[in-house]
Design a protein around this motif. Structure first.
Motif, PDB file in Angstrom:
ATOM      1  N   GLU A   3    -119.509  74.364  12.345  1.00 56.28           N
ATOM      2  CA  GLU A   3    -119.174  75.924  12.352  1.00 56.28           C
ATOM      3  C   GLU A   3    -118.630  76.397  11.277  1.00 56.28           C
ATOM      4  N   GLN A   4    -118.953  77.624  10.755  1.00 50.91           N
ATOM      5  CA  GLN A   4    -118.197  78.336   9.697  1.00 50.91           C
ATOM      6  C   GLN A   4    -117.012  79.266  10.416  1.00 50.91           C
ATOM      7  N   MET A   5    -115.935  79.252   9.808  1.00 46.89           N
ATOM      8  CA  MET A   5    -114.962  79.986  10.568  1.00 46.89           C
ATOM      9  C   MET A   5    -114.662  81.111   9.629  1.00 46.89           C
ATOM     10  N   PRO A   6    -114.038  82.313  10.039  1.00 44.41           N
ATOM     11  CA  PRO A   6    -113.523  83.343   9.025  1.00 44.41           C
ATOM     12  C   PRO A   6    -112.325  82.817   8.401  1.00 44.41           C
ATOM     13  N   THR A   7    -112.096  83.257   7.029  1.00 43.70           N
ATOM     14  CA  THR A   7    -111.024  82.683   6.437  1.00 43.70           C
ATOM     15  C   THR A   7    -109.833  83.790   6.209  1.00 43.70           C
ATOM     16  N   THR A   8    -110.397  85.224   6.407  1.00 39.95           N
ATOM     17  CA  THR A   8    -109.313  86.256   6.162  1.00 39.95           C
ATOM     18  C   THR A   8    -109.114  86.809   7.291  1.00 39.95           C
ATOM     19  N   LEU A   9    -107.974  87.611   7.451  1.00 39.40           N
ATOM     20  CA  LEU A   9    -107.525  88.512   8.824  1.00 39.40           C
ATOM     21  C   LEU A   9    -108.266  89.721   8.779  1.00 39.40           C
ATOM     22  N   SER A  10    -109.355  90.075   7.532  1.00 41.99           N
ATOM     23  CA  SER A  10    -109.717  91.487   7.488  1.00 41.99           C
ATOM     24  C   SER A  10    -111.037  91.129   8.018  1.00 41.99           C
ATOM     25  N   HIS A  11    -111.563  89.939   8.457  1.00 45.10           N
ATOM     26  CA  HIS A  11    -112.966  89.551   8.656  1.00 45.10           C
ATOM     27  C   HIS A  11    -113.452  90.567   9.910  1.00 45.10           C
ATOM     28  N   LEU A 129    -113.510  89.183  22.222  1.00 42.73           N
ATOM     29  CA  LEU A 129    -113.052  89.216  20.741  1.00 42.73           C
ATOM     30  C   LEU A 129    -111.408  89.063  20.382  1.00 42.73           C
ATOM     31  N   ALA A 130    -110.801  90.117  21.397  1.00 38.96           N
ATOM     32  CA  ALA A 130    -109.394  89.943  21.072  1.00 38.96           C
ATOM     33  C   ALA A 130    -108.883  88.636  21.254  1.00 38.96           C
ATOM     34  N   TYR A 131    -109.350  88.015  22.368  1.00 37.12           N
ATOM     35  CA  TYR A 131    -108.983  86.829  22.802  1.00 37.12           C
ATOM     36  C   TYR A 131    -108.997  85.594  21.504  1.00 37.12           C
ATOM     37  N   GLN A 132    -110.493  85.665  21.223  1.00 36.57           N
ATOM     38  CA  GLN A 132    -111.063  84.881  20.268  1.00 36.57           C
ATOM     39  C   GLN A 132    -110.150  85.122  18.815  1.00 36.57           C
ATOM     40  N   TYR A 133    -109.669  86.209  18.485  1.00 36.15           N
ATOM     41  CA  TYR A 133    -108.793  86.454  17.384  1.00 36.15           C
ATOM     42  C   TYR A 133    -107.500  85.895  17.572  1.00 36.15           C
ATOM     43  N   SER A 134    -106.901  86.041  18.762  1.00 38.88           N
ATOM     44  CA  SER A 134    -105.551  85.356  18.995  1.00 38.88           C
ATOM     45  C   SER A 134    -105.737  84.072  18.693  1.00 38.88           C
ATOM     46  N   ARG A 138    -103.704  81.714  15.955  1.00 42.14           N
ATOM     47  CA  ARG A 138    -102.813  80.536  16.568  1.00 42.14           C
ATOM     48  C   ARG A 138    -102.926  79.288  15.784  1.00 42.14           C
ATOM     49  N   LEU A 139    -104.250  79.169  15.377  1.00 42.74           N
ATOM     50  CA  LEU A 139    -104.717  77.848  14.883  1.00 42.74           C
ATOM     51  C   LEU A 139    -104.503  78.205  13.345  1.00 42.74           C
ATOM     52  N   ARG A 140    -104.728  79.471  12.852  1.00 41.24           N
ATOM     53  CA  ARG A 140    -104.363  79.622  11.414  1.00 41.24           C
ATOM     54  C   ARG A 140    -102.750  79.645  11.051  1.00 41.24           C
ATOM     55  N   LEU A 141    -101.933  80.044  12.264  1.00 39.41           N
ATOM     56  CA  LEU A 141    -100.499  79.695  11.827  1.00 39.41           C
ATOM     57  C   LEU A 141     -99.950  78.282  12.109  1.00 39.41           C
ATOM     58  N   GLU A 142    -100.622  77.585  12.842  1.00 45.44           N
ATOM     59  CA  GLU A 142    -100.517  76.158  13.072  1.00 45.44           C
ATOM     60  C   GLU A 142    -100.744  75.509  11.696  1.00 45.44           C
ATOM     61  N   GLN A 143    -102.004  75.683  11.282  1.00 45.69           N
ATOM     62  CA  GLN A 143    -102.225  74.980   9.819  1.00 45.69           C
ATOM     63  C   GLN A 143    -101.399  75.585   8.846  1.00 45.69           C
ATOM     64  N   GLU A 144    -100.777  76.951   8.770  1.00 45.34           N
ATOM     65  CA  GLU A 144     -99.912  77.209   7.833  1.00 45.34           C
ATOM     66  C   GLU A 144     -98.561  76.488   8.005  1.00 45.34           C
ATOM     67  N   THR A 145     -98.047  76.352   9.066  1.00 48.63           N
ATOM     68  CA  THR A 145     -96.969  75.544   9.635  1.00 48.63           C
ATOM     69  C   THR A 145     -96.918  74.330   8.901  1.00 48.63           C
ATOM     70  N   ARG A 146     -98.088  73.510   9.060  1.00 48.09           N
ATOM     71  CA  ARG A 146     -98.425  72.078   8.718  1.00 48.09           C
ATOM     72  C   ARG A 146     -98.252  72.061   7.193  1.00 48.09           C
ATOM     73  N   GLU A 147     -98.911  73.311   6.515  1.00 45.72           N
ATOM     74  CA  GLU A 147     -99.041  73.106   4.904  1.00 45.72           C
ATOM     75  C   GLU A 147     -97.316  73.313   4.515  1.00 45.72           C
ATOM     76  N   GLN A 148     -96.701  74.370   5.136  1.00 47.13           N
ATOM     77  CA  GLN A 148     -95.307  74.662   4.995  1.00 47.13           C
ATOM     78  C   GLN A 148     -94.515  73.584   4.950  1.00 47.13           C
ATOM     79  N   ASN A 149     -94.783  72.766   6.259  1.00 50.06           N
ATOM     80  CA  ASN A 149     -93.969  71.429   6.431  1.00 50.06           C
ATOM     81  C   ASN A 149     -94.084  70.535   5.305  1.00 50.06           C
ATOM     82  N   GLU A 150     -95.359  70.568   5.025  1.00 50.56           N
ATOM     83  CA  GLU A 150     -95.830  69.465   3.997  1.00 50.56           C
ATOM     84  C   GLU A 150     -95.105  69.757   2.413  1.00 50.56           C
TER      85      GLU A 150
END
Length: 458
Positions: A3-11, A129-134, A138-150
């Motif tokens: 599956e292709q996921m959107p990569t920006t918040l402006s999607h 769509l609102a639930y899907q966006y949230s 959440r997944l984006r923030l988790e990934q960002e947190t993992r990257e920041q931890n690294e």
């Protein structure tokens, strides 16, 4: 197929409508005109899958009954290959079989009936769509947190290399922190102790209090069987009770509280609240921060900041006040005259029932007597050794601090050869002589037993 996921918040969301009747698709498209998402149309399941193979689709709403590939089969395929795409079924049939199949195989999010209610349909799409966006956020923030931890791990790994290029004094501090690093990973309490000792470096040694208050509180907790959680909160409160004083001038920090002028006295009365405010944002410190907030309350209700009285004062705050006053009286931080330990205990006894909980005072006096007599030495396995005499396998019986107050090792640490070598190096750099309280394991304390043959030769 991934599956292709959107990569920006402006999607801008993409909504795909699937129905074999073009008139229904056209009605839906008109209804959705002006909505904050793009609408794509497909008249069959095959056409819908072809569209999804070319671009990311956020939501698919499919009719249940279609030739060749029905809605339930389409949505089951979408669930398997595009699991993050929201799936809705639109059906005009009373037969529940397609709905059951869609729920079981396609795991649809909602189903709507034909004819539909415009507002209900639009609301369902907006909510989905609102639930899907949230969820994607959440997944984006988790990934960002993992990257920041690294990134933080990489920065920590390079910290020693950067510090090595600093002055000799900073190098010594960095090495001490490196030695404490393993302890910090296992104990939030140790972290607060290290911070308090660093903060204490602003004061002359004769005015430093935190280390003695921490040790006194620990002796009390051990003798009275205080549970681990409460003991941890008390230790952290003892380590950081005066953090709110760090913004004071040097002269105010070292002056007896009894001699402070009006403005400074008001600022002094605000330091427990300032300390609590600084620590409340740290979740593990919340209970300790409450103890700090009330440690200057008095048994008779004339304390601060909230004028609590008697048992309304938390038990830990009453204990912390006893420990703080006992040490600060000896440092000249309360009265102009600097007391010895016996005088400080007499003072505390005299003010039982006014400043202090009368039910705790005598108990506290006994704890102070145990604290001052080095009760750890009553254990025959506890020895006081130099750095040259300690050996791998020995266990620290008491915190080891450098001459400048920096915590080097925490009590309970099992020594190894590498730690012993570092201690020898630090000692040489400071020009100091450490007295190390260690508990010697039985195997190291006793000489090896002689064999029968060796005994016969004596």
């Amino acid at each position: 197929m991934e599956e292709q996921m959107p990569t920006t918040l402006s999607h801008r969301p993409q909504v795909l409508l699937v129905d074999d009747e073009e008139s229904i698709l056209n009605s839906l498209r008109r209804l959705m005109r002006g909505q904050p998402y793009d609408v794509l149309l497909a008249t069959s399941g095959a056409q819908a899958l072809a569209i999804m193979a070319l671009q990311p689709i956020d939501l698919v709403m499919s009719d249940a009954r279609m030739p060749d590939m029905d809605g339930a089969t389409l949505l089951a395929y979408v669930h398997e290959h595009y699991p993050h795409t929201t799936r809705i079924m639109l059906t005009g049939y009373a037969d529940p079989s397609p709905i059951i199949k869609a729920i079981n195989e396609g795991q649809i999010h909602r189903y709507l009936s034909k004819p539909w209610h415009d507002e209900e349909l639009l609301l369902t799409l907006r909510q989905s769509l609102a639930y899907q966006y949230s969820e994607r956020e959440r997944l984006r923030l988790e990934q960002e947190t993992r990257e920041q931890n690294e990134q933080l791990k990489r920065l920590n790994a390079s910290l020693e290399q950067h510090v090595a290029s600093r002055t000799a004094e900073l190098q010594q501090t960095a090495d001490m922190l490196d030695l404490a690093y393993e302890e910090l990973k296992h104990s939030y309490v140790t972290g607060t102790e290290v911070f308090s000792l660093l903060a204490n470096l602003r004061l002359p040694i004769a005015k430093q209090t935190n280390r003695q208050i921490i040790e006194l509180v620990r002796v009390y907790c051990k003798r009275h069987g205080v549970d681990e959680s409460s003991g941890r909160d008390l230790t952290m409160a003892a380590a950081l009770y005066n953090i709110g004083k760090l913004s004071w001038t040097d002269s105010m920090m070292t002056a007896p509280a009894d001699l402070l002028h009006h403005n400074d006295r008001e600022r002094y009365r605000g330091y427990p609240k300032q300390s609590e405010t600084l620590l409340m944002t740290l979740d593990p410190m919340k209970d300790a921060a409450r103890l700090i907030l009330h440690h200057q309350e008095r048994w008779d209700g004339n304390g601060f900041p909230d004028r609590l009285k008697g048992d309304a004062i938390p038990f830990g705050s009453r204990l912390l006040k006893l420990a703080v006053d006992f040490i600060e009286l000896q440092r000249g931080l309360i009265l102009e005259r600097q007391m010895n330990s016996d005088e400080a205990l007499v003072y505390i006894r005299n003010y039982a029932g006014r400043l202090y909980d009368p039910g705790m005072v005598e108990d506290f006096v006994q704890v102070c007597a145990a604290y001052l007599s080095d009760v750890s030495l009553a254990d025959p396995l506890v020895k006081v050794l130099t750095t040259r005499d300690v050996a791998a396998g020995m266990i620290l019986a008491r915190n080891l601090n450098a001459d400048n107050g920096m915590l080097l090792l925490n009590a309970g640490k099992v020594l190894n050869a590498a730690l012993v070598e570092k201690l020898i190096t630090f000692e040489a750099m400071e020009g100091a002589k450490y007295s190390i309280f260690v508990k010697v394991p039985q195997a190291l304390a006793e000489p090896p037993a002689m064999s029968d043959g060796a005994k016969s030769q004596h």
